[in-house]
Design a protein around this motif. Structure first.
Motif, PDB file in Angstrom:
ATOM      1  N   ARG A  28      43.025  41.855  38.978  1.00 18.89           N
ATOM      2  CA  ARG A  28      43.473  43.367  39.212  1.00 18.89           C
ATOM      3  C   ARG A  28      43.434  45.072  38.449  1.00 18.89           C
ATOM      4  N   SER A  29      44.294  44.876  37.101  1.00 16.06           N
ATOM      5  CA  SER A  29      43.943  45.961  36.481  1.00 16.06           C
ATOM      6  C   SER A  29      43.131  46.175  35.524  1.00 16.06           C
ATOM      7  N   SER A  30      42.555  45.621  36.045  1.00 15.25           N
ATOM      8  CA  SER A  30      40.731  46.540  34.884  1.00 15.25           C
ATOM      9  C   SER A  30      40.564  47.252  36.146  1.00 15.25           C
ATOM     10  N   PRO A  64      41.501  48.644  32.125  1.00 16.86           N
ATOM     11  CA  PRO A  64      42.192  47.231  30.852  1.00 16.86           C
ATOM     12  C   PRO A  64      42.032  46.487  30.520  1.00 16.86           C
ATOM     13  N   PRO A  65      41.574  45.775  29.720  1.00 18.60           N
ATOM     14  CA  PRO A  65      41.233  44.393  30.171  1.00 18.60           C
ATOM     15  C   PRO A  65      41.874  43.381  30.602  1.00 18.60           C
ATOM     16  N   GLY A  70      38.326  43.727  27.664  1.00 15.51           N
ATOM     17  CA  GLY A  70      37.883  42.942  28.294  1.00 15.51           C
ATOM     18  C   GLY A  70      36.189  43.166  28.468  1.00 15.51           C
ATOM     19  N   GLU A  71      35.658  41.756  28.987  1.00 19.52           N
ATOM     20  CA  GLU A  71      33.538  41.587  28.557  1.00 19.52           C
ATOM     21  C   GLU A  71      33.408  40.907  28.907  1.00 19.52           C
ATOM     22  N   GLY A 101      40.799  42.241  47.814  1.00 20.67           N
ATOM     23  CA  GLY A 101      41.793  42.825  48.212  1.00 20.67           C
ATOM     24  C   GLY A 101      42.059  44.113  46.979  1.00 20.67           C
ATOM     25  N   VAL A 102      41.698  43.872  45.640  1.00 20.26           N
ATOM     26  CA  VAL A 102      41.540  44.408  44.912  1.00 20.26           C
ATOM     27  C   VAL A 102      40.205  45.991  44.556  1.00 20.26           C
ATOM     28  N   PRO A 103      41.681  46.901  44.032  1.00 13.38           N
ATOM     29  CA  PRO A 103      40.629  48.305  44.275  1.00 13.38           C
ATOM     30  C   PRO A 103      38.958  48.158  43.574  1.00 13.38           C
ATOM     31  N   PRO A 104      38.442  49.400  43.733  1.00  7.91           N
ATOM     32  CA  PRO A 104      36.990  49.020  42.815  1.00  7.91           C
ATOM     33  C   PRO A 104      36.864  49.454  41.409  1.00  7.91           C
ATOM     34  N   LEU A 105      36.271  48.817  41.222  1.00  2.06           N
ATOM     35  CA  LEU A 105      35.906  49.588  39.665  1.00  2.06           C
ATOM     36  C   LEU A 105      35.232  50.865  39.849  1.00  2.06           C
TER      37      LEU A 105
END
Length: 174
Positions: free
Chosen positions: A139-141, A164-165, A90-91, A53-57
């Motif tokens: 979620r915040s990435s 964001p990471p 983030g990596e 349920g997380v929005p797409p990258l």
């Protein structure tokens, strides 16, 4: 039936990308040189995000340039082994030997770590690694850029950077 589910998911995600792209500076789902390479990195990661349920990258060319810079450093050094860039993003990194590994295979390996992640304890089970998975579904990435190189010995190094990471200790990814 699986084809229909995948096709429906792809259409829903494409609409979401188009709606979100105008809101994210420097980000674009359809980069100027959109191709199968980018799709291989995005598809599996966004399927994993959709499942929780997380929005797409969305693809970010700035992040892709940073990832390419680090991948080029690894290639030039002749050492494709796992080593993080130490940058501000983030990596996720991947190293493969013995065949020409594809971006979708790297993403599959990262997403496969889902089996080790326990949401309720917010930890990796059995001391196995699940940090690649949690970065993907953080979620915040919202943006990602990735790169792939082949080193002189035939080993493959791939990297995705997220902004964001994520993966902050004590916080849940979603």
């Amino acid at each position: 039936m699986r084809f229909m589910v995948d096709r429906r998911y792809h259409c829903v995600v494409a609409v979401c990308y188009v709606l979100h792209c105008s809101l994210l500076a420097g980000a674009s789902y359809w980069p100027p040189r959109y191709n199968a390479f980018v799709a291989q990195f995005l598809y599996g990661q966004n399927r994993a995000r959709y499942s929780v349920g997380v929005p797409p990258l969305v693809w970010d060319n700035r992040l892709a340039a940073y990832a390419q810079w680090w991948a080029n450093q690894k290639q030039a050094s002749g050492n494709c082994y796992l080593q993080h860039s130490g940058g501000p993003y983030g990596e996720n990194i991947f190293w493969g030997r013995g065949k020409p590994w594809s971006p979708s295979e790297a993403v599959d390996a990262w997403v496969d770590e889902r089996r080790w992640y326990d949401y309720y304890s917010n930890s990796c089970l059995f001391n196995d690694d699940c940090g690649h998975y949690t970065q993907i579904v953080w979620r915040s990435s919202t943006r990602v850029g990735c790169a792939r190189v082949t080193c002189a010995d035939g080993d493959v190094f791939m990297i995705c950077n997220y902004d964001p990471p994520g993966n902050y200790i004590g916080q849940r990814p979603y």
